[in-house]
Write a protein that holds these residues in place. Structure first.
Motif, PDB file in Angstrom:
ATOM      1  N   UNK A 558     -37.811  40.938 -17.725  1.00 60.75           N
ATOM      2  CA  UNK A 558     -38.500  40.531 -18.942  1.00 60.75           C
ATOM      3  C   UNK A 558     -37.589  40.482 -20.157  1.00 60.75           C
ATOM      4  N   UNK A 559     -36.633  41.410 -20.236  1.00 61.53           N
ATOM      5  CA  UNK A 559     -35.827  41.531 -21.445  1.00 61.53           C
ATOM      6  C   UNK A 559     -34.388  41.845 -21.058  1.00 61.53           C
ATOM      7  N   UNK A 560     -33.455  41.184 -21.705  1.00 60.08           N
ATOM      8  CA  UNK A 560     -32.044  41.363 -21.378  1.00 60.08           C
ATOM      9  C   UNK A 560     -31.231  41.233 -22.658  1.00 60.08           C
ATOM     10  N   UNK A 561     -30.476  42.289 -22.997  1.00 54.63           N
ATOM     11  CA  UNK A 561     -29.605  42.286 -24.171  1.00 54.63           C
ATOM     12  C   UNK A 561     -28.179  42.532 -23.723  1.00 54.63           C
ATOM     13  N   UNK A 562     -27.223  41.835 -24.315  1.00 54.44           N
ATOM     14  CA  UNK A 562     -25.836  42.019 -23.928  1.00 54.44           C
ATOM     15  C   UNK A 562     -24.879  41.781 -25.074  1.00 54.44           C
ATOM     16  N   UNK A 563     -23.815  42.570 -25.115  1.00 51.03           N
ATOM     17  CA  UNK A 563     -22.739  42.397 -26.090  1.00 51.03           C
ATOM     18  C   UNK A 563     -21.445  42.271 -25.303  1.00 51.03           C
ATOM     19  N   UNK A 564     -20.702  41.174 -25.519  1.00 49.95           N
ATOM     20  CA  UNK A 564     -19.541  40.869 -24.681  1.00 49.95           C
ATOM     21  C   UNK A 564     -18.354  40.485 -25.560  1.00 49.95           C
ATOM     22  N   UNK A 565     -17.190  41.024 -25.202  1.00 55.52           N
ATOM     23  CA  UNK A 565     -15.938  40.652 -25.857  1.00 55.52           C
ATOM     24  C   UNK A 565     -15.044  39.994 -24.812  1.00 55.52           C
ATOM     25  N   UNK A 566     -14.416  38.877 -25.176  1.00 54.46           N
ATOM     26  CA  UNK A 566     -13.591  38.128 -24.230  1.00 54.46           C
ATOM     27  C   UNK A 566     -12.232  37.811 -24.834  1.00 54.46           C
ATOM     28  N   UNK A 567     -11.264  37.622 -23.962  1.00 60.03           N
ATOM     29  CA  UNK A 567      -9.920  37.217 -24.368  1.00 60.03           C
ATOM     30  C   UNK A 567      -9.386  36.262 -23.314  1.00 60.03           C
ATOM     31  N   UNK A 568      -8.864  35.125 -23.744  1.00 57.27           N
ATOM     32  CA  UNK A 568      -8.227  34.159 -22.844  1.00 57.27           C
ATOM     33  C   UNK A 568      -6.777  33.980 -23.258  1.00 57.27           C
ATOM     34  N   UNK A 569      -5.899  34.109 -22.277  1.00 58.32           N
ATOM     35  CA  UNK A 569      -4.470  33.910 -22.484  1.00 58.32           C
ATOM     36  C   UNK A 569      -4.005  32.750 -21.618  1.00 58.32           C
ATOM     37  N   UNK A 570      -3.160  31.899 -22.197  1.00 60.23           N
ATOM     38  CA  UNK A 570      -2.594  30.785 -21.442  1.00 60.23           C
ATOM     39  C   UNK A 570      -1.212  30.481 -21.976  1.00 60.23           C
ATOM     40  N   UNK A 571      -0.419  29.843 -21.132  1.00 60.28           N
ATOM     41  CA  UNK A 571       0.945  29.506 -21.531  1.00 60.28           C
ATOM     42  C   UNK A 571       0.983  28.387 -22.555  1.00 60.28           C
TER      43      UNK A 571
END
Length: 587
Positions: A558-571
């Motif tokens: 019924x209910x879904x809460x989320x906190x997300x931190x992301x990092x992308x590295x590329x050449x």
């Protein structure tokens, strides 16, 4: 003896000086004993099919002789591919978008309620229909993980739920077109007094194409938005879809050279000099199409469904040569398709047993352009025939687990005024599920087994392991790991039956692969009414790395809460960071 000549436009005007042929004016001199002279009028060798065009050559100012017949007719014979070559592929792509959208709609369940997605994020207003995929919870989560893995490494698909349902996409900006392509909806009403139900649906699709005809090459991208409505009662389903397609691309002649001025042409020089120096053939193209596609399906037997669709539409195409100006004309489009889907052996509801499904479809599309002052009329036809078998054998194991080998084989033939060819693809896999241990292991692969062109090959392989001891509550530890190499490794007959022609989608096999992993831990919170916990993930490819860290709080479905931190590295770029808050509620 001497005489002058000049090229001029005919009356009425057909070929135009400066656009179709070079200005030519010169004086020829005959030496004693000469009775014949040859001269050249340079023509612009563009890529546009303008039909046969004529111009005149006039003789004047004769000295030492009398002109008996002073006017000749020159005819430029056109065998150029535009716009027919580009429209053939544009019309084929639009037809494939319509076919795939309608086929998916006819196979969808008629459960009352509304479902959809915005920018790739699923919206489901019916908790009971949260997952229509067959099988146990662990296997369903594994299928979601496969989608997540395909999203890594630059694909348009984004990460989806991982082993514990916590996977999240790397942060990136989104265009309006990507927002449209990632959005869809279905709204199905309850059954009426006659036992039928009415539904509205919408979706979008995008495909690119490349083509080659001799020294001529072209490319394009087509985006289609569809809005449909249908009614189902008993064994029948009937409906209509409205579609709007837009395409853009380019065309070029690999032997083309820049257009010269008239001073670069020497009519009394070597024969090929003037003509070869004025070849040209590059430009851009834009097209639009609006169409209606009625469709119908019949559940002929308990295991066999037949369907068909036919559509017609109109639009316009505009050619923009690199040398300037534009050419426009109206376009008409017609398509017809039919297919079947049947279970030769029905899958077992429980226990052990085999299943075998047959699917086939045929597609024909014609795209025509009208004659204008600058373009000749054209007709382009394409056809596609596909046939496939999908079989599996479910082996029940002690303790509720199962072992399921599967095999898929598909054959297709493309023909008409675009890329043509015949090919056979084979796919298969082996999955093992053990609920007592919370494990799912799988190996899967797909290969283009045979093709008329021996230099085309494509294959993809993948292996994964999912550990989730308590998938029902999502509590406790969970872990997932997946390795992919080459192209897509799974997807059933839909993957074998990718819309793009075999020549267009088959790419050289790459040894580069992708790794994706995720770990999570869920524990009861707020008196056990909620599940909370951290999660972390990593994705590794040849040219990029993704990391994610977050926290999730959920209450059943019924209910879904989320906190997300992301990092992308590329050449190729500086690291990109993102923080995202997700909220989902269903009622």
């Amino acid at each position: 003896v001497s005489v002058s000549y000049r090229a001029r436009e005919s009356n009425p005007v057909s070929a135009r000086q400066g656009e179709d042929y070079l200005r030519a004016e010169w004086t020829l001199r005959f030496a004693p004993g000469e009775t014949e002279k040859r001269f050249w009028v340079g023509i612009f060798n563009d890529s546009h099919d303008e039909g046969a065009e004529t111009f005149e050559v006039q003789l004047y100012n004769a000295k030492g002789a009398v002109i008996a017949d002073g006017v000749a007719i020159g005819t430029i014979v056109n065998d150029d591919p535009m716009p027919a070559a580009w429209l053939a592929r544009f019309g084929r792509t639009a037809a494939e978008h319509a076919l795939d959208g309608i086929a998916g709609r006819m196979a969808a369940p008629r459960t009352p309620g509304a479902q959809g997605a915005i920018a790739g994020q699923a919206l489901n207003f019916d908790a009971s229909a949260n997952d229509n995929r067959p099988g146990d919870g662990i296997a369903d989560r594994h299928a979601a993980l496969a989608g997540m893995a395909r999203g890594f490494g630059g694909h348009e698909e984004r990460f989806r739920n991982g082993a514990a349902g916590y996977g999240e996409a790397p942060h990136r900006s989104m265009t309006a077109r990507e927002l449209l392509l990632g959005s869809r909806f279905t709204a199905t009403g309850a059954k009426d007094g006659d036992g039928g139900s009415f539904a509205l649906w919408g979706r979008a699709a995008q495909s690119s194409f490349d083509g080659r005809e001799g020294t001529f090459s072209l490319d394009g991208e087509t985006t289609t938005a569809m809005l449909g409505a249908d009614y189902a009662r008993g064994k029948w389903l009937v409906g209509v879809a409205l579609m709007q397609s837009a395409g853009e691309g380019g065309y070029r002649d690999t032997k083309a050279t820049p257009r010269p001025s008239s001073q670069d042409c020497r009519p009394d020089g070597p024969a090929p000099l003037c003509r070869e120096a004025v070849r040209e053939g590059d430009g851009k193209v834009e097209a639009s199409l609006t169409a209606a596609v009625p469709y119908a399906a019949l559940q002929a037997t308990e295991r066999l469904r037949l369907w068909g669709a036919a559509g017609h539409g109109a639009g316009e195409v505009e050619l923009k040569p690199d040398t300037g100006g534009s050419l426009e004309t109206d376009v008409s489009w017609t398509m017809a398709a039919a297919g079947l889907r049947g279970d030769l052996l029905a899958p077992p509801a429980e226990g052990s047993g085999p299943s075998l499904a047959l699917t086939s479809d045929a597609l024909w599309a014609r795209t025509s352009s009208e004659k204008t002052g600058g373009l000749a009329a054209s007709d382009s036809d394409v056809t596609r025939l596909r046939l496939g078998l999908e079989g599996s054998w479910r082996i029940a194991l002690a303790g509720g687990g199962h072992l399921t080998p599967r095999v898929e084989i598909g054959a297709r033939h493309d023909d008409g005024d675009a890329e043509a060819g015949f090919g056979v693809e084979v796919g298969g896999g082996l999955a093992w599920s053990e609920p007592r241990l919370g494990l799912v292991l799988s190996v899967e692969g797909r290969v283009l087994l045979a093709h008329a062109s021996e230099d085309i090959e494509e294959r993809g392989f993948a292996a994964s392991v999912v550990f989730d001891p308590d998938p029902a509550t999502k509590r406790g530890p969970s872990f997932s790991l997946r390795r992919e190499a080459g192209g897509p490794a799974r997807g059933g007959l839909d993957a074998l039956f990718a819309p793009a022609p075999l020549e267009g989608r088959a790419a050289p096999v790459s040894g580069e692969g992708r790794w994706t992993a995720e770990a999570a831990y869920g524990f009861p919170a707020f008196g056990g009414r909620f599940t909370a916990g951290p999660h972390m993930g990593v994705g590794l490819a040849a040219d990029a790395r993704d990391y994610s860290l977050g926290w999730r709080l959920a209450h059943e479905a019924d209910l879904d809460l989320g906190l997300h931190a992301t990092r992308r590295e590329s050449a190729a770029a500086e690291p990109v960071h993102g923080v995202r808050f997700a909220f989902t509620a269903r009622w």
